[in-house]
Scaffold this motif. Structure first.
Motif, PDB file in Angstrom:
ATOM      1  N   ASP A  69      15.784  10.869  53.646  1.00 11.80           N
ATOM      2  CA  ASP A  69      16.402  12.182  52.969  1.00 11.80           C
ATOM      3  C   ASP A  69      15.855  12.488  51.840  1.00 11.80           C
ATOM      4  OD1 ASP A  69      17.846  12.889  55.582  1.00 11.80           O
ATOM      5  OD2 ASP A  69      19.326  11.542  54.851  1.00 11.80           O
ATOM      6  N   SER A  70      15.868  13.742  51.165  1.00  9.36           N
ATOM      7  CA  SER A  70      15.750  14.009  49.840  1.00  9.36           C
ATOM      8  C   SER A  70      16.972  14.156  49.202  1.00  9.36           C
ATOM      9  CB  SER A  70      14.856  15.050  49.699  1.00  9.36           C
ATOM     10  OG  SER A  70      15.232  16.337  50.449  1.00  9.36           O
ATOM     11  N   GLU A  71      17.129  14.273  47.906  1.00  8.36           N
ATOM     12  CA  GLU A  71      18.414  14.383  47.280  1.00  8.36           C
ATOM     13  C   GLU A  71      18.063  15.268  46.090  1.00  8.36           C
ATOM     14  OE1 GLU A  71      21.466  11.416  45.039  1.00  8.36           O
ATOM     15  OE2 GLU A  71      19.746  10.794  45.617  1.00  8.36           O
ATOM     16  N   MET A  72      18.989  16.255  45.953  1.00 13.60           N
ATOM     17  CA  MET A  72      18.900  17.003  44.628  1.00 13.60           C
ATOM     18  C   MET A  72      19.869  16.218  43.470  1.00 13.60           C
ATOM     19  SD  MET A  72      17.510  20.162  44.519  1.00 13.60           S
ATOM     20  CE  MET A  72      18.515  20.824  43.212  1.00 13.60           C
ATOM     21  N   MET A  73      19.373  16.294  42.381  1.00 15.39           N
ATOM     22  CA  MET A  73      19.973  15.455  41.579  1.00 15.39           C
ATOM     23  C   MET A  73      19.695  16.103  39.812  1.00 15.39           C
ATOM     24  SD  MET A  73      18.653  11.891  41.334  1.00 15.39           S
ATOM     25  CE  MET A  73      19.858  11.270  40.127  1.00 15.39           C
ATOM     26  N   ARG A  74      20.555  16.034  39.092  1.00 12.99           N
ATOM     27  CA  ARG A  74      20.157  16.093  37.931  1.00 12.99           C
ATOM     28  C   ARG A  74      19.967  14.861  37.165  1.00 12.99           C
ATOM     29  NH1 ARG A  74      25.440  20.098  36.446  1.00 12.99           N
ATOM     30  NH2 ARG A  74      24.831  21.908  37.574  1.00 12.99           N
ATOM     31  N   LEU A  75      18.606  14.644  36.515  1.00 12.64           N
ATOM     32  CA  LEU A  75      18.486  13.811  35.776  1.00 12.64           C
ATOM     33  C   LEU A  75      18.476  13.934  34.014  1.00 12.64           C
ATOM     34  CD1 LEU A  75      14.886  12.359  37.080  1.00 12.64           C
ATOM     35  CD2 LEU A  75      17.120  11.151  37.027  1.00 12.64           C
ATOM     36  N   PRO A  76      19.357  13.274  33.357  1.00  9.80           N
ATOM     37  CA  PRO A  76      19.731  13.174  32.145  1.00  9.80           C
ATOM     38  C   PRO A  76      18.592  13.424  31.512  1.00  9.80           C
ATOM     39  CG  PRO A  76      20.821  11.353  32.943  1.00  9.80           C
ATOM     40  CD  PRO A  76      20.156  12.213  34.103  1.00  9.80           C
ATOM     41  N   THR A  77      18.257  14.333  30.552  1.00 11.94           N
ATOM     42  CA  THR A  77      16.934  14.104  29.655  1.00 11.94           C
ATOM     43  C   THR A  77      16.875  12.694  28.837  1.00 11.94           C
ATOM     44  OG1 THR A  77      18.239  15.370  27.948  1.00 11.94           O
ATOM     45  CG2 THR A  77      16.747  16.490  29.474  1.00 11.94           C
ATOM     46  N   ALA A  78      18.238  12.317  28.556  1.00 12.60           N
ATOM     47  CA  ALA A  78      18.043  10.812  27.605  1.00 12.60           C
ATOM     48  C   ALA A  78      17.484   9.787  28.711  1.00 12.60           C
ATOM     49  CB  ALA A  78      19.513  10.630  27.424  1.00 12.60           C
ATOM     50  N   ALA A  79      17.383   9.994  29.711  1.00 14.90           N
ATOM     51  CA  ALA A  79      17.100   8.873  30.983  1.00 14.90           C
ATOM     52  C   ALA A  79      15.438   9.155  30.892  1.00 14.90           C
ATOM     53  CB  ALA A  79      17.703   8.847  32.158  1.00 14.90           C
ATOM     54  N   ILE A  80      14.834  10.217  30.424  1.00 14.76           N
ATOM     55  CA  ILE A  80      13.653  10.641  30.787  1.00 14.76           C
ATOM     56  C   ILE A  80      12.473  10.235  29.765  1.00 14.76           C
ATOM     57  CG2 ILE A  80      11.990  12.490  31.449  1.00 14.76           C
ATOM     58  CD1 ILE A  80      14.367  13.771  32.811  1.00 14.76           C
ATOM     59  N   TYR A  81      11.619   9.667  30.278  1.00 15.71           N
ATOM     60  CA  TYR A  81      10.479   9.370  29.299  1.00 15.71           C
ATOM     61  C   TYR A  81       9.139   9.527  29.812  1.00 15.71           C
ATOM     62  CZ  TYR A  81      14.083   6.052  28.092  1.00 15.71           C
ATOM     63  OH  TYR A  81      15.274   5.363  27.523  1.00 15.71           O
ATOM     64  N   PRO A  82       8.164  10.243  28.762  1.00 13.24           N
ATOM     65  CA  PRO A  82       6.633  10.070  29.270  1.00 13.24           C
ATOM     66  C   PRO A  82       5.996   9.003  29.582  1.00 13.24           C
ATOM     67  CG  PRO A  82       6.903  10.346  26.839  1.00 13.24           C
ATOM     68  CD  PRO A  82       8.259  10.347  27.291  1.00 13.24           C
ATOM     69  N   LEU A  83       5.105   9.079  30.585  1.00 11.42           N
ATOM     70  CA  LEU A  83       4.282   7.825  30.717  1.00 11.42           C
ATOM     71  C   LEU A  83       3.598   7.269  29.581  1.00 11.42           C
ATOM     72  CD1 LEU A  83       3.908   6.108  33.559  1.00 11.42           C
ATOM     73  CD2 LEU A  83       1.984   7.341  33.615  1.00 11.42           C
ATOM     74  N   PRO A  84       3.650   6.190  29.079  1.00  9.37           N
ATOM     75  CA  PRO A  84       3.182   5.706  28.008  1.00  9.37           C
ATOM     76  C   PRO A  84       1.709   5.878  28.034  1.00  9.37           C
ATOM     77  CG  PRO A  84       4.598   4.014  28.550  1.00  9.37           C
ATOM     78  CD  PRO A  84       4.553   4.943  29.812  1.00  9.37           C
ATOM     79  N   PRO A  85       0.733   6.202  26.946  1.00 10.87           N
ATOM     80  CA  PRO A  85      -0.360   6.676  26.734  1.00 10.87           C
ATOM     81  C   PRO A  85      -1.529   5.895  27.594  1.00 10.87           C
ATOM     82  CG  PRO A  85       0.303   6.587  24.658  1.00 10.87           C
ATOM     83  CD  PRO A  85       1.318   6.345  25.517  1.00 10.87           C
ATOM     84  N   LEU A  86      -1.242   4.526  27.430  1.00  4.75           N
ATOM     85  CA  LEU A  86      -2.258   3.622  27.750  1.00  4.75           C
ATOM     86  C   LEU A  86      -2.099   3.593  29.547  1.00  4.75           C
ATOM     87  CD1 LEU A  86      -2.350   0.343  25.690  1.00  4.75           C
ATOM     88  CD2 LEU A  86      -3.838   2.186  25.867  1.00  4.75           C
ATOM     89  N   LEU A  87      -0.944   3.657  29.988  1.00  2.99           N
ATOM     90  CA  LEU A  87      -0.827   3.955  31.537  1.00  2.99           C
ATOM     91  C   LEU A  87      -1.274   5.186  31.921  1.00  2.99           C
ATOM     92  CD1 LEU A  87       2.538   1.740  31.969  1.00  2.99           C
ATOM     93  CD2 LEU A  87       0.207   1.026  31.633  1.00  2.99           C
ATOM     94  N   ALA A  88      -0.901   6.438  31.298  1.00  6.41           N
ATOM     95  CA  ALA A  88      -1.081   7.544  31.762  1.00  6.41           C
ATOM     96  C   ALA A  88      -2.704   7.749  31.831  1.00  6.41           C
ATOM     97  CB  ALA A  88      -0.747   8.695  30.803  1.00  6.41           C
ATOM     98  N   ALA A  89      -3.651   7.055  30.868  1.00  6.58           N
ATOM     99  CA  ALA A  89      -4.892   7.366  30.853  1.00  6.58           C
ATOM    100  C   ALA A  89      -5.526   6.402  32.210  1.00  6.58           C
ATOM    101  CB  ALA A  89      -5.493   6.559  29.690  1.00  6.58           C
ATOM    102  N   ARG A  90      -4.675   5.636  32.840  1.00  7.53           N
ATOM    103  CA  ARG A  90      -5.223   4.626  33.743  1.00  7.53           C
ATOM    104  C   ARG A  90      -4.703   4.959  35.194  1.00  7.53           C
ATOM    105  NH1 ARG A  90      -8.508   0.739  32.856  1.00  7.53           N
ATOM    106  NH2 ARG A  90      -7.868  -0.459  34.728  1.00  7.53           N
ATOM    107  N   SER A  91      -3.856   5.886  35.190  1.00  9.19           N
ATOM    108  CA  SER A  91      -3.167   6.288  36.442  1.00  9.19           C
ATOM    109  C   SER A  91      -4.143   6.814  37.480  1.00  9.19           C
ATOM    110  CB  SER A  91      -2.073   7.054  36.270  1.00  9.19           C
ATOM    111  OG  SER A  91      -1.443   7.523  37.332  1.00  9.19           O
ATOM    112  N   ARG A  92      -4.035   6.377  38.744  1.00  8.35           N
ATOM    113  CA  ARG A  92      -4.949   7.133  39.731  1.00  8.35           C
ATOM    114  C   ARG A  92      -4.552   8.530  40.142  1.00  8.35           C
ATOM    115  NH1 ARG A  92      -6.328   1.513  41.245  1.00  8.35           N
ATOM    116  NH2 ARG A  92      -4.191   1.411  42.195  1.00  8.35           N
TER     117      ARG A  92
END
Lengths: 127, 180
Positions: A69-92
């Motif tokens: 199943d999928s779930e509709m939910m509200r993710l609080p912005t305080a819990a959200i982080y961008p992917l750190p740059p070193l990992l973002a650069a290496r993500s497939r």
């Protein structure tokens, strides 16, 4: 407290979230020629999708298959982080844009605007 | 006692101060505070390395919880949650072409101008000040896999192995470009 409305689902054991605004509808069977399972798209894992999320890219609508199943939910912005740059650069997976941490639970955040099936994918799930 | 010999200059009693002044060339205080650099000494796969102290803001225990992030190259890479921030966690072995050790070790929070990341090391040896003059230019014989990242070598004695001072900017610049 601000939040982001998301659709959350599981992909190969990972909790994944897409902004709800990118999802047009949810079906139990694929209805578009262009579709792919989330496990295959994100992690190259085989799966048997039971739900199909309809998204849209430059070529038109396409469907992302999820297992369970999928779930509709509200993710609080305080819990959200961008992917750190070193990992973002290496993500497939270019759509992987961040993570959410709520307690000990990690959610992978996908940018719906950067998510697309491979161009050759017309039916890549395992029926 | 007018016929008593007058003391010559050579045998004249002097004070310590006067004696010291005659040796002013050796009593001048020499400034021995030569420039030094703080370094963090550690080991990767049994080899000694160092990072400049100014680039290491924190040292964490190796069992700091980390979260695996899928879709990344097959090495122990993920994120850690550090006081409200998310930091990437990387290992350097594959970048400098050393064997993986899977040691829990410790984590260094390494930062350069714009990038910050946790780096897992196998073992922390020391945090100390070393005179800048102790660092030598890496020789031509340094393995080519290390040359881009080692800015200097420090060898405490002939019997000990040389420690490579790593350039964090070079490491972080190269890390995203390497495919493994």
């Amino acid at each position: 407290m601000s939040y982001v409305a998301c659709v959350c689902f599981q992909a190969s054991g990972h909790r994944v979230a897409l902004e709800a605004r990118y999802i047009q509808r949810i079906d139990s069977t694929p209805t578009h020629h262009r579709h792919i399972a989330a496990d295959a798209l994100l992690l190259n894992q085989p799966s048997h999708p039971t739900r199909w999320l309809t998204l849209r890219d430059a070529e038109g609508p396409w469907q992302l298959g999820i297992t369970g199943d999928s779930e509709m939910m509200r993710l609080p912005t305080a819990a959200i982080y961008p992917l750190p740059p070193l990992l973002a650069a290496r993500s497939r997976q270019p759509a992987l844009c961040g993570i959410a941490l709520e307690g000990e639970q990690l959610t992978l955040l996908l940018n719906g605007a950067r998510l697309s099936p491979p161009s050759e994918a017309s039916s890549t799930h395992h029926p | 006692m007018t016929d008593s010999p007058q003391p010559t200059h050579e045998s004249q009693g002097v004070t310590f101060e006067q004696a010291f002044s005659e040796r002013s060339d050796v009593t001048t205080i020499v400034d021995v505070d030569e420039p030094s650099q703080q370094v963090v000494l550690f080991q990767l796969s049994g080899q000694p390395f160092a990072l400049p102290g100014h680039a290491v803001s924190e040292i964490l225990k190796g069992d700091t919880p980390f979260y695996f992030v899928p879709g990344l190259p097959a090495s122990r890479e993920g994120v850690i949650h550090l006081r409200g921030n998310i930091e990437s966690l990387i290992t350097l072995q594959r970048l400098v072409v050393l064997p993986d050790t899977n040691a829990e070790g410790m984590l260094l929070i390494v930062h350069t101008g714009e990038i910050r990341s946790a780096v897992r090391i196998d073992q922390l040896d020391d945090v100390c000040e070393l005179p800048v003059s102790a660092f030598k230019t890496p020789p031509e014989t340094l393995p080519s896999t290390l040359r881009p990242y080692v800015s200097a070598l420090w060898q405490p004695s002939d019997e000990q192995r040389a420690t490579g001072l790593l350039d964090p900017d070079a490491l972080f610049r190269a890390y995203p470009k390497r495919a493994w």
